[in-house]
Design a protein around this motif. Structure first.
Motif, PDB file in Angstrom:
ATOM      1  N   ALA A 502       0.807  -1.224  -0.078  1.00 18.52           N
ATOM      2  CA  ALA A 502       0.016   0.049   0.125  1.00 18.52           C
ATOM      3  C   ALA A 502       0.911   1.136  -0.174  1.00 18.52           C
ATOM      4  N   ASP A 503       0.184   2.243  -0.305  1.00 17.27           N
ATOM      5  CA  ASP A 503       0.866   3.594  -0.442  1.00 17.27           C
ATOM      6  C   ASP A 503       1.335   3.903   0.976  1.00 17.27           C
ATOM      7  N   ALA A 504       2.717   4.464   1.050  1.00 17.57           N
ATOM      8  CA  ALA A 504       3.313   4.638   2.414  1.00 17.57           C
ATOM      9  C   ALA A 504       2.677   5.805   3.058  1.00 17.57           C
ATOM     10  N   VAL A 505       2.253   6.725   2.525  1.00 17.56           N
ATOM     11  CA  VAL A 505       1.392   7.870   3.311  1.00 17.56           C
ATOM     12  C   VAL A 505       0.196   7.406   3.875  1.00 17.56           C
ATOM     13  N   ARG A 506      -0.368   6.682   3.120  1.00 18.33           N
ATOM     14  CA  ARG A 506      -1.820   6.104   3.678  1.00 18.33           C
ATOM     15  C   ARG A 506      -1.375   5.318   4.924  1.00 18.33           C
ATOM     16  N   VAL A 507      -0.372   4.499   4.787  1.00 16.74           N
ATOM     17  CA  VAL A 507      -0.211   3.632   5.999  1.00 16.74           C
ATOM     18  C   VAL A 507      -0.020   4.578   7.102  1.00 16.74           C
ATOM     19  N   ALA A 508       0.967   5.343   6.925  1.00 14.33           N
ATOM     20  CA  ALA A 508       1.321   6.364   7.992  1.00 14.33           C
ATOM     21  C   ALA A 508       0.290   7.088   8.588  1.00 14.33           C
ATOM     22  N   ARG A 509      -0.751   7.410   7.706  1.00  8.11           N
ATOM     23  CA  ARG A 509      -1.823   8.037   8.456  1.00  8.11           C
ATOM     24  C   ARG A 509      -2.533   7.257   9.084  1.00  8.11           C
ATOM     25  N   VAL A 510      -2.837   5.956   8.685  1.00 10.27           N
ATOM     26  CA  VAL A 510      -3.553   4.929   9.670  1.00 10.27           C
ATOM     27  C   VAL A 510      -2.698   4.611  10.990  1.00 10.27           C
ATOM     28  N   ARG A 511      -1.382   4.597  10.541  1.00 11.86           N
ATOM     29  CA  ARG A 511      -0.637   4.439  12.120  1.00 11.86           C
ATOM     30  C   ARG A 511      -0.831   5.501  12.998  1.00 11.86           C
TER      31      ARG A 511
END
Ligand SMILES: Nc1ncnc2c1ncn2[C@@H]1O[C@H](COP(=O)(O)OP(=O)(O)OP(=O)(O)O)[C@@H](O)[C@H]1O
Ligand SMILES: [Mg+2]
Length: 1012
Positions: A502-511
């Motif tokens: 998945a897109d890293a920025v998206r993962v970061a947001r979830v995290r």
């Protein structure tokens, strides 16, 4: 009617639940008062009557039982007769025969009963028979010739004579003692009995007789034969109508708890209360079923359905539609779905209303008279029938959207297996809930949509977003609704859904969102891991929104785990980026984290930063951040002893949260808790308790708000404290990570035990609560100061009592136990100082308290320490300051400064009286007595040992206090050892003690011992 028999059978089956007949009646004080007023009238020599109405099972019989018991206590003769449902036949005069049974058994009660042939006939079961001709109003068929149609009505069919005889018998009985006649369930009375009742009520005027007739309001349909009689009777001047309304929820809860004898979880209690809607019988049945794991008890279903089955087919169809449609249903919907002709429909609806199955609400819709009736009808539907009805309703609502809400459309679509429509409607319903500020409902609809996602092939198209986005949105709703655990779970599944590519920025947001949610459930270490991972996923340059929030979140989590320099680095980055990108919310959030990470920052700087943070948060429109800022403004004020200011911030914030519909999300709930505490500290105890009790049912994560009501309950010595403590303690195993709940509950438990003189319980509870807090908040557990300070009070008392009787080893045991607690307190101070620096004024005050109690524990009065403690709480903690003054007075007395002691005692007493703090008040009064302090405490009498103990016992007690054995006491007082031991036993019994040591301690506390 068949329901009667079923109802009584159903009752007979409740055997898992102890019967309640002996237990005290719940509520109903008002109605009982009105009934007793009528009894009083009868005692005063005037006749009187009450028509008591109420739905089946609401508690008419229970109330009348109470009334008859009270009346009997006053020497009033009670006669009760019951009507029985025998259908059309009916045994004439049955309730009166029943009523007069005691007279038949004991003819000497009323000699007339044995001499009057009409009465002997009646009592032997030979009645003059039913009236020969039906009254014209009761359905005479004129088309068919009747044999006696032309014959004139006999002027007296023998009934008049019987009526007169019964009235005479009643008067004769009443001449001996006032009489209470109870006629139960007169909706089933036969016609003769009705006539006799009418006759009696108009005939009896100046006799000491009160007649109470009960009937079921829900059985009285429009053409019920009792109706005209009631209408007639209420016009009589002596007759009053008393309606028994459903019990208030709080009373039902009490009833359920009593029935279950503490054996059911509060959630079951709540569940039963909601479903019973004030009906005591339903509550009992539901509880019994709940204990057996049944949904709707069979007995109850039968009772309820029996009433439905007696209705016409069309009426039954209407009821089925109404049941499937929901708790309320519009006429148009029934018309559209029902397949009935207009006339037939009108008639069917009227029938259900006249028979009290449906009622018309204020808004013109129909609803079930009782929700359980709806449940029963639903349960009785065949599955296919139910699905078909749902489908018809769904189709109607799709055609006429204005006829229902999106939530209703979703529900009917789902129940008729039209999952795609249900999915779309759920999303619509979520939007609607969000727009009216109802996060709990929003969450429910979003979760419903999530559940349908896999079953709807074009879900993403219908939703206009992917599943991860929907999960994030749902998590946000969960957080707003205070469901932090749910939020964490949803975010974790979003993370799982994203997968490795998945897109890293998206993962970061979830995290980082996950980190923010985890810290709310006290998983600080996990939160720190997630925020670090988020930060690593997004590059610092160019500055981006995701990076800024990742840094802001990581700053906060680093501070939370005590990694100050890591926190500073992230905070600096976040502040700079937020400023550059114009992200006011991220700036505010970071500013709050940073300023709260250290406690030695100049207060003016703190205030300046928080003010700016508030302004920016408001500008950004991010209410989460705004609430966090407000919470910190209120907390800073509280910690610095500015209680007024704290209350003003908290009031402002909770008001706004209420308007926004996020009252029970995390910070608003914390603010409410703070408000309860601050009001308590400020001495506004009524307001504190009212705030804690605002809602009896709060979301679990806000249980600490309600639990905080314990502060006042314990301070007042209110007996309700025990129950609430039990409730709060029961929640702890499940809500273990809820630190404040544990803290407030622990503190209450300790204090309660301490006031009761149970030093061992207090010490044990303190140790447990301190250990939990240490584990949960390793570097910030100053809360232990209060726990220790309170527990030490009773340990010091116990040590003093032991010293008083010369029990050196006992005293030493208490000193050792107390010292262990003191060590915990001191270590908490050190740990906190290393991590954060100086402590706030409240913690300071509690530290002085711990040190003062520590001195007392070791037998050192230490007035100076106590003076410091009084000053410490001077920031505005009215109660704790008064409590310290009491101990200061005691210390002053011990060191011989009687004048100052008197002054302190008076000041403490005044506060205790003002707050209604009974235990403290009693303690101060005992001290004044014991010390013979020269102080006039309002309402306090001089000690009177003689009222409690004989002079000889007082002498023995004085010797016991010096640690003498029975033998020594006997020798000293020139009595035998045996006599001495009898005196000792009497003293122990009179003081309610378990042994001699305790007797001395109690006597000392009550001021019964001469001052040493
Ligand atoms: N105020 C109350 N306190 C405690 N228990 C109650 C109270 N009211 C009702 N109950 C219990 O609830 C059950 C139903 O009450 P009760 O039999 O008095 O109802 P009712 O109105 O007489 O019903 P019905 O119309 O069927 O005769 C009984 O077991 C009763 O003991
Ligand atoms: Mg009854």
């Amino acid at each position: 009617m068949a329901s009667a028999a079923v109802l009584s059978e159903a009752r007979a089956t409740i055997d898992v639940v102890p019967r309640w007949d002996d237990a005290p009646i719940v509520g109903r004080a008002d109605e009982l008062g009105r009934l007793l007023a009528h009894v009083q009238r009868a005692v005063d020599g005037r006749s009187s009557a009450v028509l008591l109405s109420g739905d089946a099972g609401v508690g008419k019989t229970r109330l009348l039982d109470e009334l008859t018991a009270r009346a009997a206590e006053r020497g009033i003769r009670v006669l009760s007769g019951h009507c029985v449902d025998l259908g059309e036949v009916g045994l004439p005069y049955l309730p009166f025969v029943d009523l007069l049974r005691p007279v038949a058994a004991e003819p000497e009660l009323a000699p007339i009963a044995a001499t009057n042939p009409v009465l002997t006939g009646l009592l032997a079961g030979r009645t003059p028979g039913p009236p020969p001709v039906p009254a014209p109003t009761e359905g005479r068929d004129l088309s068919r010739p009747l044999p006696n149609r032309a014959a004139p009505q006999p002027a007296d069919d023998g009934r008049l004579q019987l009526f007169e005889s019964v009235a005479g018998l009643i008067c004769e009985l009443a001449a001996a003692a006032p009489l209470l006649i109870v006629l139960e369930d007169v909706h089933w009375a036969d016609r003769s009995s009705r006539d006799l009742l009418r006759y009696l009520l108009s005939r009896l005027v100046d006799e000491p007789v009160v007649v109470v007739a009960s009937y079921r309001a829900d059985d009285l349909h429009r053409r019920h034969p009792l109706r005209p009689l009631l209408a007639e009777l209420v016009r009589l001047p002596t007759v009053e109508r008393v309606e028994l309304a459903p019990l208030p929820d709080a009373d039902v809860a009490t009833l359920v708890r009593e029935l279950a004898a503490g054996g059911v979880p509060e959630s079951t209690v709540d569940d039963v209360v909601i479903r019973a809607e004030g009906n005591a019988f339903y509550a009992e049945e539901l509880l019994a079923a709940g204990l057996q794991g049944e949904a709707l008890p069979l007995g109850l279903t039968d009772v309820l359905l029996a009433r439905v089955e007696q209705r016409s087919l069309a009426a039954q169809q209407v009821l089925r539609i109404a049941a499937v449609a929901g708790r309320r249903v519009r006429h148009e919907l029934v018309a559209a779905v029902g397949g009935l002709g207009t006339g037939e429909l009108e008639q069917a609806l009227a029938e259900t209303v006249h028979h009290h199955l449906l009622v018309v609400s204020d808004d013109g819709r129909y609803r079930f008279r009782h929700a359980l009736l709806r449940e029963a009808v639903l349960a009785d539907l065949l599955p296919g029938e139910r699905v078909r009805l749902h489908a018809s309703i769904a189709a109607y609502l799709a055609e006429v959207p204005a006829a229902g809400t999106a939530a209703e459309r979703a529900h009917h679509a789902r129940e008729s297996n039209d999952l795609p429509s249900a999915f779309s409607a759920s999303l619509e319903a979520a939007v609607a809930a969000c727009s009216v500020g109802a996060p709990a409902e929003q969450l429910q609809h979003l979760e419903a949509a999530l559940a349908l996602w896999p079953a709807v092939p074009d879900a993403a198209v219908r939703a206009g977003r992917d599943q991860v986005a929907l999960l994030m949105e749902t998590a946000a709703a969960a957080r707003s609704g205070g469901e932090s655990h749910r939020a964490v779970a949803l975010l974790r599944s979003a993370l799982g859904e994203l997968g490795p590519d998945a897109d890293a920025v998206r993962v970061a947001r979830v995290r980082y969102t996950l980190a923010q949610a985890m810290v709310r459930v006290e998983d600080v270490a996990g939160a720190h891991r997630e925020s670090a991972a988020a930060l690593a996923l997004v590059p610092a340059t160019p500055p981006s929104e995701a990076r800024t929030w990742a840094a802001a979140t990581h700053a906060r989590m680093s501070y939370a785990v005590g990694a100050l320099s890591e926190g500073d680095a992230a905070a600096d980055e976040a502040l700079a980026a937020a400023a550059a990108l114009g992200m006011d919310d991220a700036w505010s959030d970071t500013a709050v984290s940073q300023v709260r990470a250290r406690s030695d920052t100049d207060p003016a700087v703190v205030r300046g930063l928080l003010d700016e943070a508030l302004e920016r948060a408001r500008r950004s429109g991010d209410v989460d951040v705004e609430m966090r800022v407000l919470f910190n403004l209120a907390s800073v004020a509280f910690e610095n002893g500015r209680i007024e200011e704290c209350l003003s911030w908290a009031g402002q914030a909770t008001g706004r949260a209420r308007d926004l519909g996020i009252e029970w999300s995390f910070y608003p709930a914390e603010l409410r808790h703070l408000q309860v505490t601050a009001l308590y500290v400020a001495g506004d105890w009524d307001a504190s308790l009212a705030e804690a009790d605002l809602l009896a049912r709060v979301p679990e994560m806000a249980a600490h708000v309600r639990a905080a009501g314990l502060l006042v309950l314990v301070g007042r010595g209110d007996p309700a404290a025990e129950e609430r403590l039990g409730w709060a303690k029961a929640l702890i195993p499940r809500l273990r990570e809820h630190v404040l709940l544990g803290l407030v509950t622990g503190a209450a438990e300790i204090d309660l035990a301490a006031w009761k003189g149970e030093a061992a319980t207090a010490a044990e509870a303190a140790l447990g609560a301190c250990r939990r807090l240490q584990a949960q908040w390793p570097d910030d557990h100053l809360g232990v100061l209060r726990l220790v300070g309170t527990a030490l009070a009773s340990a010091a008392d116990a040590a003093a009592a032991a010293r008083l009787v010369g029990d050196a080893s006992g005293a030493q045991r208490w000193v050792t136990a107390g010292d262990e607690l003191i060590d915990i307190a001191r270590s908490a101070v050190e740990v906190h100082a290393a991590a954060y620096g100086p402590m706030g004024v409240e913690a300071q005050a509690w530290l002085t308290r711990v040190e003062s109690e520590g001195a007392r524990l070791h037998g050192d009065p230490a007035p100076d320490r106590w003076r410091a403690s009084v000053e410490g709480f001077g920031f505005g903690h009215a109660y704790e300051q008064a409590r310290s003054r009491w101990r200061l007075a005691e210390a002053l007395l011990a060191t011989g400064d009687r004048v100052s002691a008197a002054r302190q005692a008076a000041a403490a007493h005044e506060v205790a009286v003002r707050l209604g703090a009974t235990p403290l008040r009693t303690a101060v009064e005992a001290l004044a007595r014991r010390g013979r302090l020269d102080v006039a405490l309002p309402g306090v009498r001089t000690p009177d040992v003689s009222a409690v103990l004989t002079p000889r016992e007082a002498e023995v007690l004085a010797l016991l206090a010096q640690g003498r054995t029975n033998k020594q006491v006997g020798a000293e007082l020139y009595i035998s050892e045996k006599t001495a031991s009898v005196h000792v036993s009497n003293i122990i019994a009179k003081l309610g003690a378990s042994g001699r040591t305790e007797a001395v301690a109690i006597a000392a506390a009550r001021g019964l011992l001469p001052t040493p």
